[in-house]
Design a protein around this motif. Structure first.
Motif, PDB file in Angstrom:
ATOM      1  N   VAL A 212      70.492 -23.167 -64.964  1.00 56.67           N
ATOM      2  CA  VAL A 212      69.123 -22.852 -64.594  1.00 56.67           C
ATOM      3  C   VAL A 212      68.358 -24.175 -64.661  1.00 56.67           C
ATOM      4  CG1 VAL A 212      67.216 -21.264 -64.969  1.00 56.67           C
ATOM      5  CG2 VAL A 212      69.505 -20.648 -65.764  1.00 56.67           C
ATOM      6  N   THR A 213      67.905 -24.640 -63.502  1.00 53.36           N
ATOM      7  CA  THR A 213      67.506 -26.026 -63.351  1.00 53.36           C
ATOM      8  C   THR A 213      66.057 -26.149 -62.905  1.00 53.36           C
ATOM      9  OG1 THR A 213      69.783 -26.549 -62.709  1.00 53.36           O
ATOM     10  CG2 THR A 213      68.092 -28.186 -62.174  1.00 53.36           C
ATOM     11  N   THR A 214      65.266 -26.890 -63.680  1.00 56.69           N
ATOM     12  CA  THR A 214      63.888 -27.188 -63.314  1.00 56.69           C
ATOM     13  C   THR A 214      63.598 -28.638 -63.668  1.00 56.69           C
ATOM     14  OG1 THR A 214      62.760 -26.763 -65.414  1.00 56.69           O
ATOM     15  CG2 THR A 214      63.313 -24.843 -64.077  1.00 56.69           C
ATOM     16  N   ASP A 215      62.388 -29.094 -63.351  1.00 54.99           N
ATOM     17  CA  ASP A 215      62.012 -30.465 -63.702  1.00 54.99           C
ATOM     18  C   ASP A 215      61.535 -30.570 -65.143  1.00 54.99           C
ATOM     19  OD1 ASP A 215      59.633 -29.083 -63.334  1.00 54.99           O
ATOM     20  OD2 ASP A 215      58.598 -30.751 -62.366  1.00 54.99           O
ATOM     21  N   ARG A 216      61.604 -29.459 -65.899  1.00 52.30           N
ATOM     22  CA  ARG A 216      61.214 -29.484 -67.308  1.00 52.30           C
ATOM     23  C   ARG A 216      62.376 -29.158 -68.233  1.00 52.30           C
ATOM     24  NH1 ARG A 216      55.012 -27.260 -67.816  1.00 52.30           N
ATOM     25  NH2 ARG A 216      54.163 -28.507 -66.098  1.00 52.30           N
ATOM     26  N   GLY A 217      63.559 -29.150 -67.682  1.00 51.57           N
ATOM     27  CA  GLY A 217      64.727 -28.900 -68.510  1.00 51.57           C
ATOM     28  C   GLY A 217      65.741 -28.023 -67.817  1.00 51.57           C
ATOM     29  N   HIS A 218      66.982 -28.141 -68.269  1.00 46.82           N
ATOM     30  CA  HIS A 218      68.093 -27.354 -67.734  1.00 46.82           C
ATOM     31  C   HIS A 218      68.707 -26.537 -68.869  1.00 46.82           C
ATOM     32  CE1 HIS A 218      68.966 -30.749 -64.538  1.00 46.82           C
ATOM     33  NE2 HIS A 218      67.690 -30.410 -64.595  1.00 46.82           N
ATOM     34  N   ALA A 219      69.213 -25.357 -68.528  1.00 51.05           N
ATOM     35  CA  ALA A 219      69.931 -24.538 -69.499  1.00 51.05           C
ATOM     36  C   ALA A 219      71.060 -23.815 -68.784  1.00 51.05           C
ATOM     37  CB  ALA A 219      69.002 -23.528 -70.173  1.00 51.05           C
ATOM     38  N   CYS A 259      65.408 -33.887 -69.737  1.00 49.62           N
ATOM     39  CA  CYS A 259      65.397 -33.461 -71.135  1.00 49.62           C
ATOM     40  C   CYS A 259      64.595 -32.168 -71.291  1.00 49.62           C
ATOM     41  CB  CYS A 259      64.825 -34.564 -72.030  1.00 49.62           C
ATOM     42  SG  CYS A 259      63.079 -34.881 -71.796  1.00 49.62           S
ATOM     43  N   TRP A 260      64.798 -31.498 -72.413  1.00 50.99           N
ATOM     44  CA  TRP A 260      64.217 -30.173 -72.628  1.00 50.99           C
ATOM     45  C   TRP A 260      62.742 -30.278 -73.007  1.00 50.99           C
ATOM     46  CZ3 TRP A 260      65.683 -25.689 -71.001  1.00 50.99           C
ATOM     47  CH2 TRP A 260      65.040 -24.542 -71.479  1.00 50.99           C
ATOM     48  N   ARG A 261      61.864 -29.682 -72.163  1.00 47.98           N
ATOM     49  CA  ARG A 261      60.422 -29.709 -72.404  1.00 47.98           C
ATOM     50  C   ARG A 261      59.805 -28.336 -72.152  1.00 47.98           C
ATOM     51  NH1 ARG A 261      59.703 -34.608 -68.349  1.00 47.98           N
ATOM     52  NH2 ARG A 261      61.606 -33.591 -67.616  1.00 47.98           N
ATOM     53  N   MET A 262      60.495 -27.284 -72.568  1.00 45.96           N
ATOM     54  CA  MET A 262      60.022 -25.929 -72.339  1.00 45.96           C
ATOM     55  C   MET A 262      59.918 -25.186 -73.666  1.00 45.96           C
ATOM     56  SD  MET A 262      62.148 -24.885 -68.905  1.00 45.96           S
ATOM     57  CE  MET A 262      60.989 -23.643 -68.401  1.00 45.96           C
ATOM     58  N   GLU A 263      58.964 -24.274 -73.737  1.00 47.35           N
ATOM     59  CA  GLU A 263      58.797 -23.476 -74.947  1.00 47.35           C
ATOM     60  C   GLU A 263      59.582 -22.180 -74.817  1.00 47.35           C
ATOM     61  OE1 GLU A 263      55.187 -21.887 -77.877  1.00 47.35           O
ATOM     62  OE2 GLU A 263      54.722 -22.853 -75.955  1.00 47.35           O
TER      63      GLU A 263
END
Length: 407
Positions: A212-219, A259-263
């Motif tokens: 699951v890919t965004t510009d605020r982190g991937h998981a 890098c991870w930048r999501m709450e």
């Protein structure tokens, strides 16, 4: 026959307002297959991603890897689900990955495709390679009838931005000595339908995954749990994956612009503590960032590792690092959920395993056993058993380069 066309210029203000843009169009009656094309000016550093949403749900995503895709009920370009084409509202999804100050000119064209177009695209896909010889397995201790399997939890194929087909990737993983490989293509589940058959052919367990890919982190979302919508907040990913019985793992949490930048509602129970970039450069080999992140995220976080393999020559090979999972039968995700993992630099490298209240260090003669507490202990011998409290624990060399780790 052109069904929809739009051109213009995306500017930084557009990206700031909405990083993923949706272009809607009406599909006319009688269309059974169509092609989506995305052209844009690459000269100024612009990067646009491509995806498609249909009247009955998400169809697929190819990111910035393709400029043209074909969609039909019989077959679709890898990255896109075979989907019945109906007269309804459809959506071309464009990700504004990089938009320079001057903007990026683009043109989107949706056109009717013929059965011959679909057949030609399908024939162009690579043929399956022969089954390779598997290297000898490691002699790791069985525990209560369970056995350790060698796994890699992060790899890509032609279904997103990888260079290999699923068959080619499976063959490569087997040649590396892996028992398990999670196929985690970006923002799509189109590969899931093929994994069981390919895995059986090559003698490897292929775990359904999606990055699951965004510009605020991937998981990585593991399990055959349906599409996890990357356009929604990270909290929703976490809730959706939990409700569907999957596992969510934060990827390369210190990985530059990804890098991870999501709450989240709470830290994920599993995380990609060891990404291949940890040992990518000599200057990073003794980098303590991943261990520091592990400590802050939660010392009880189950560690897994991923090569993030895309193509030979530019990425770590599958199994670099290797995650060892203690499994009942082939229940790899059950072993991960239970916290029965250990990670090492590659399939033949040093291994540090937890077996009850003891640690077993294999192939680690001369390494230093370390934890977040003070003090290190030298390993003497190739098969050493030591009493140990709860971890994390890791093996490192005299330059503090991590060789293996476990809880």
């Amino acid at each position: 026959m052109t069904l929809f066309e739009q051109s213009g210029t995306w500017r930084p203000v557009d990206r700031a307002a909405q990083q993923v843009q949706t272009l809607s169009f009406e599909m006319p009656e009688g269309v059974t297959a169509f092609r989506v094309g995305l052209e844009f000016d690459r000269s100024g550093g612009g990067v646009l991603d491509l995806g498609c949403d249909g009247p009955h749900g998400w169809v697929g995503w190819s990111g910035g890897e393709r400029s043209s895709v074909v969609i039909s009920e019989e077959w679709s370009t890898p990255g896109y689900l075979p989907t019945a084409v109906s007269a309804a509202e459809w959506h071309v999804v464009v990700g504004l990955h990089e938009v320079p100050a001057a903007g990026v000119d683009y043109r989107v064209v949706v056109s009717r495709a013929t059965a011959a177009d679909v057949a030609a695209e399908r024939r162009a896909q690579p043929a399956a390679p022969p089954v390779p010889e598997r290297p000898p397995g490691r002699d790791l201790p069985a525990v209560d009838g369970m056995r350790w399997l060698a796994a890699d939890f992060h790899a890509h194929t032609l279904h997103s931005d990888g260079a290999l087909s699923i068959d080619e990737l499976a063959a490569l993983a087997v040649s590396r000595g892996l028992d398990v490989l999670a196929v985690t293509d970006h923002n799509t589940t189109s590969h899931h339908a093929h994994l069981a058959q390919v895995g059986e052919r090559y003698g490897i367990t292929l775990v359904p995954g999606q990055e699951v890919t965004t510009d605020r982190g991937h998981a990585n979302a593991f399990g055959d749990i349906g599409f996890v919508d990357f356009r929604r907040p990270g909290r929703q990913w976490q809730r959706d994956v939990a409700e569907r019985g999957g596992i969510l793992s934060v990827n390369h949490p210190l990985g530059g612009d990804s890098c991870w930048r999501m709450e989240l509602d709470q830290p994920t129970a599993v995380a990609e503590i060891w990404h291949s970039s940890w040992h990518a450069l000599p200057v990073l080999r003794n980098w303590g960032g991943p261990l520091a992140w592990w400590l802050s995220w939660g010392k009880d976080t189950v560690p897994i590792g991923g090569s993030d393999f895309h193509r030979e020559g530019s990425d770590a090979l599958p199994g670099s690092p290797t995650t060892w999972v203690l499994c009942e039968g082939q229940d790899v995700l059950g072993g991960v959920a239970a916290g029965r993992t250990a990670v090492g630099v590659d399939p033949q490298g040093p291994v540090l395993l937890r077996v009850g209240d003891e640690l077993m260090a294999l192939g680690a003669d001369g390494a230093l056993l370390s934890t977040f507490e003070e003090g290190r202990r030298r390993i003497v011998g190739d098969r050493v058993v030591l009493p140990a409290a709860a971890g994390p624990w890791w093996l490192e060399d005299d330059h503090r380069c991590v060789l293996a780790l476990c809880l």
